[in-house]
Design a protein around this motif. Structure first.
Motif: not given
Ligand code: FEO
Length: 399
Positions: A165-166, A180-185, A189-190, A234-237
Motif C-alpha cells: 500500500g501507499q 507518481d507515487f514512488t516516494y509514497a510507496f 514500506y520503510k 519489497y523482495r529486494t528491500w
C-alpha cells in the motif's frame, strides 16, 4: 464506484487532506481507505471497511451497487481501525458474517465489544460466492499479527491490505493513471513493513506462483500495471545484504566533551579488535532515513550521554525513539556516560536498549565529568570486550 474487474467494485473513500497518519507518519499526499465489493452470482462479499468518520460516504458507495442487507460476508483482512472503523455500522445494517484470520478474534472483540461469531479462515481456506472463489492467504505481521490476503483465482486479483500500500491519494485509482507515487510507496514500506522483513519474504513465497495481474491494497493506488514490479521491490528491500565484516555505531551527547572522550576510547577498543566503527556526535547528527538504514545494517548500537537533571540528554532520546521502524532484535547494545553527581543517563539508555530487544551483555559504564586516563583505559578495554560479543570468527574490516 468503479468496476475494477468483472463483478468486483472499488467502494473505498479518499482522504486527500490528511497530513499525519497514526500521529507520527507524515502523509504529504493524503491517503485512501480502499474497500472492494465482490458481487458473486450467489453471494456478495465486502473486503475491508474504512475509517469510522468516512462511513457515510462509504455506505453510499456500496449502496450504489447493492443494499447493505444483501452483503453476505465482510472480509476483514486486518483490524487496525483505518480498515475496521466502519465495520460495526455495516454489521448493524446487514446480516453479514464477518470473516477473519484465526489470529484476529481478540482484535474483532476489541472493536465490536461483543462476540460476532466470525468465520475463522486459515491458509488456503476458500469461500464460494457462486461463480467467484475467495481464497485466503495468511500474512502475519504485515503489519499486525492478524493480517491475511484474499485471492480470487477466477479474476487473477490479490487483495493485500496494507502490504504494497501507499499513503497517497489521487483523482485516479490505478497506478498507471495516477501521479507518481514512488516516494509514497517506498516511505510506506520503510515506516510500516521494514520491521517485518522476514514476514515480507514469507508472504511473497506464498503468492509468487499465483496468477496475479492486479494487486488491490487497502491504501493508495491499485497496482494493475506491472504489479510484480512492486512485489520485487519489497523482495529486494527485505532481502538481507551480506557483509563480511562487523559494524558498530557509537553515538554520544557530550556538553563538556567527557562523554565524547569515552566514546572515542570505546571505539578504539572496538576497532583494535577488528570491528568497523563509525562515531556520531548527536549534537550534529540528523536522524533521517539514511541513518536508520545504517543502524539497521549494523551489528551494534553503543550510546552515551552525560546526565542532565537526572536524565539522558534530549538528542539521545530523539535517537532512541526513532528506532521503532527497525528490527533491533539481537543487535549488541551498550550504554555509557559521564556525570557530576547522580549519573542516571547510562542506566536509562541501557533499559531502553533492552526494551528494543537488543542484547545488552555488559552493565553500563560511567565516569566522572572529566574522565581520567584510567577511565579512558577502562573504556577502551570495554570496547575490546564488546568486540568479543560482536565479532564473528571470519570478520574482517573494510579498507
Ligand atoms: Fe492501514 Fe494497518 O492499517
Amino acid at each position: 464506484m468503479i468496476e475494477i474487474k468483472p463483478d468486483i467494485y472499488y467502494v473505498g473513500v479518499k482522504n486527500p487532506d490528511m497530513r499525519i497518519f497514526d500521529v507520527f507518519f507524515k502523509t504529504e499526499s493524503g491517503t485512501t481507505y480502499n474497500s472492494y465489493l465482490i458481487v458473486g452470482k450467489e453471494k456478495i462479499a465486502l473486503i475491508d471497511t474504512v475509517k469510522e468518520p468516512f462511513r457515510d460516504e462509504f455506505i453510499k458507495n456500496i449502496e450504489e451497487i447493492v443494499p447493505l442487507e444483501k452483503i453476505n460476508y465482510i472480509i476483514t483482512l486486518h483490524h487496525e481501525p483505518d480498515h475496521s472503523g466502519a465495520l460495526k455500522y455495516i454489521l448493524e445494517k446487514s446480516n453479514a458474517r464477518v470473516v477473519i484470520s484465526k489470529t484476529a478474534g481478540l482484535f474483532l472483540k476489541q472493536i465490536l465489544h461483543r462476540d460476532a461469531n466470525p468465520l475463522l479462515v486459515g491458509d488456503n481456506d476458500k469461500i464460494s460466492l457462486g461463480n467467484i472463489t475467495l481464497e485466503f492467504i495468511q500474512a502475519p505481521f504485515l503489519h499486525w499479527p492478524d493480517t491475511m490476503f484474499a485471492y480470487i483465482p477466477e479474476r487473477n486479483i490479490l487483495f493485500t491490505c496494507d502490504f504494497l500500500g501507499q499513503h497517497f491519494s489521487d483523482e485516479e485509482i490505478y497506478n498507471d493513471e495516477s501521479r507518481d507515487f514512488t516516494y509514497a510507496f517506498e516511505h510506506y514500506y520503510k515506516i510500516i513493513m521494514r520491521p517485518f522483513k522476514d514476514y515480507v519474504l514469507q508472504a511473497i513465497k506464498k503468492i509468487e506462483n499465483k496468477n496475479i495481474d492486479m494487486i488491490a491494497p487497502s491504501h493508495g493506488m491499485i497496482l494493475r500495471k506491472d504489479p510484480w514490479k512492486y512485489v520485487d521491490l519489497y523482495r529486494t528491500w527485505s532481502t538481507p545484504k551480506p557483509r563480511d565484516y562487523r559494524r558498530a555505531l557509537v553515538f554520544y551527547a557530550s556538553p563538556y566533551g567527557g562523554t565524547g572522550k569515552l566514546a572515542n576510547s570505546i571505539a578504539k577498543g572496538l576497532a583494535d579488535s577488528g570491528v568497523y566503527v563509525e562515531i556520531f556526535d548527536l549534537a550534529g547528527t540528523v536522524i533521517d532515513d539514511s541513518l536508520l538504514d545504517l543502524i539497521e545494517n549494523s551489528d551494534a548500537l553503543i550510546v552515551g550521554s552525560s546526565t542532565l537533571n537526572g536524565d539522558a540528554i534530549k538528542p539521545v532520546w530523539d535517537l532512541l525513539s526513532s528506532l521503532t521502524t527497525i528490527n533491533m532484535r539481537n543487535k549488541i547494545g551498550f550504554a555509557f556516560g559521564t556525570f557530576a553527581w547522580s549519573g542516571e543517563a547510562p542506566k536509562f539508555i541501557e533499559n531502553r536498549l533492552k526494551d528494543l530487544k537488543l542484547k545488552v551483555p555488559e552493565t553500563s559504564f560511567r565516569a566522572g565529568i572529566i574522565p581520567t586516563e584510567d577511565d579512558l583505559q577502562r573504556a577502551a578495554e570495554m570496547g575490546k570486550k564488546l568486540a568479543g560479543y560482536i565479532i564473528g570468527p571470519s570478520s574482517s574490516v573494510p579498507a
